[in-house]
Design a protein around this motif. Structure first.
Motif, mmCIF file in Angstrom:
data_model
loop_
_atom_site.group_PDB
_atom_site.id
_atom_site.type_symbol
_atom_site.label_atom_id
_atom_site.label_comp_id
_atom_site.label_asym_id
_atom_site.label_seq_id
_atom_site.Cartn_x
_atom_site.Cartn_y
_atom_site.Cartn_z
ATOM 1 N N ALA A 13 0.839 -1.207 0.000
ATOM 2 C CA ALA A 13 0.000 0.000 0.000
ATOM 3 C C ALA A 13 0.872 1.255 0.000
ATOM 4 C CB ALA A 13 -0.932 -0.008 1.209
ATOM 5 N N TYR A 16 2.261 1.760 -3.456
ATOM 6 C CA TYR A 16 1.235 2.310 -4.352
ATOM 7 C C TYR A 16 1.109 3.820 -4.134
ATOM 8 C CZ TYR A 16 -3.293 3.346 -6.427
ATOM 9 O OH TYR A 16 -4.290 3.916 -7.172
ATOM 10 N N THR A 17 1.080 4.234 -2.874
ATOM 11 C CA THR A 17 0.976 5.659 -2.563
ATOM 12 C C THR A 17 2.197 6.416 -3.078
ATOM 13 O OG1 THR A 17 -0.386 5.222 -0.619
ATOM 14 C CG2 THR A 17 0.747 7.343 -0.683
ATOM 15 N N THR A 20 1.942 6.708 -6.850
ATOM 16 C CA THR A 20 0.902 7.663 -7.223
ATOM 17 C C THR A 20 1.387 9.094 -7.026
ATOM 18 O OG1 THR A 20 -0.838 6.084 -6.662
ATOM 19 C CG2 THR A 20 -1.475 8.386 -6.750
#
Length: 157
Positions: A13, A16-17, A20
């Motif tokens: 997670a 992913y952050t 992004t």
């Protein structure tokens, strides 16, 4: 008590952050503001097959109404266009605008840069090992078909 390493879910997670946020910075540097994470899934899907809104809904695993609203938002933001289907004039396909294609190319450049940075930081053999680990995770959750089609499966929910 010894400090424990973060669990795998937190690491994925967090990655992913981080990705992004990196993509947001890269897009802003190229005057491609207005991107949202969900737009990236649409851009990949539209590039892969120029879908109708109904097909986009299938690819994203959402309702036709949700896909239509998302496509409309992206058209207003200048990332997508509607084009007549050359084989059936009644059908309308979604295509990438120049701005949408610029986002796609920017994301691909950013991905290549990240891969190079990881290879430099961890060694060239680490990146293929990371790829294999991520593919095993994706395969275990049934996402292999989307990856093979070069379109990520968006998060469910």
């Amino acid at each position: 008590m010894e400090p424990q390493e973060p669990d795998l879910v937190l690491l994925v997670a967090g990655a992913y952050t981080a990705i992004t946020e990196r993509l947001d910075r890269e897009h802003a540097a190229r005057a491609l503001e207005g991107m949202r994470p969900s737009y990236g899934f649409v851009i990949r899907a539209v590039h892969a097959e120029r879908p109708t809104v109904n097909r986009l809904a299938e690819l994203l695993g959402v309702t036709k109404q949700s896909a239509s609203k998302l496509a409309d938002d992206m058209i207003r933001a200048g990332f997508l266009e509607r084009a007549p289907d050359p084989d059936d004039r009644r059908r309308v396909r979604l295509t990438l605008s120049d701005r949408g294609n610029a986002v796609r190319l920017s994301a691909l450049r950013t991905s290549a840069k990240l891969e190079t940075e990881l290879a430099e930081a961890l060694g060239v053999r680490a990146v293929p090992a990371l790829r294999r680990a991520l593919l095993a995770l994706i395969d275990g959750e049934g996402g292999t078909e989307a990856v093979a089609a070069r379109r990520p499966r968006p998060p469910r929910g």
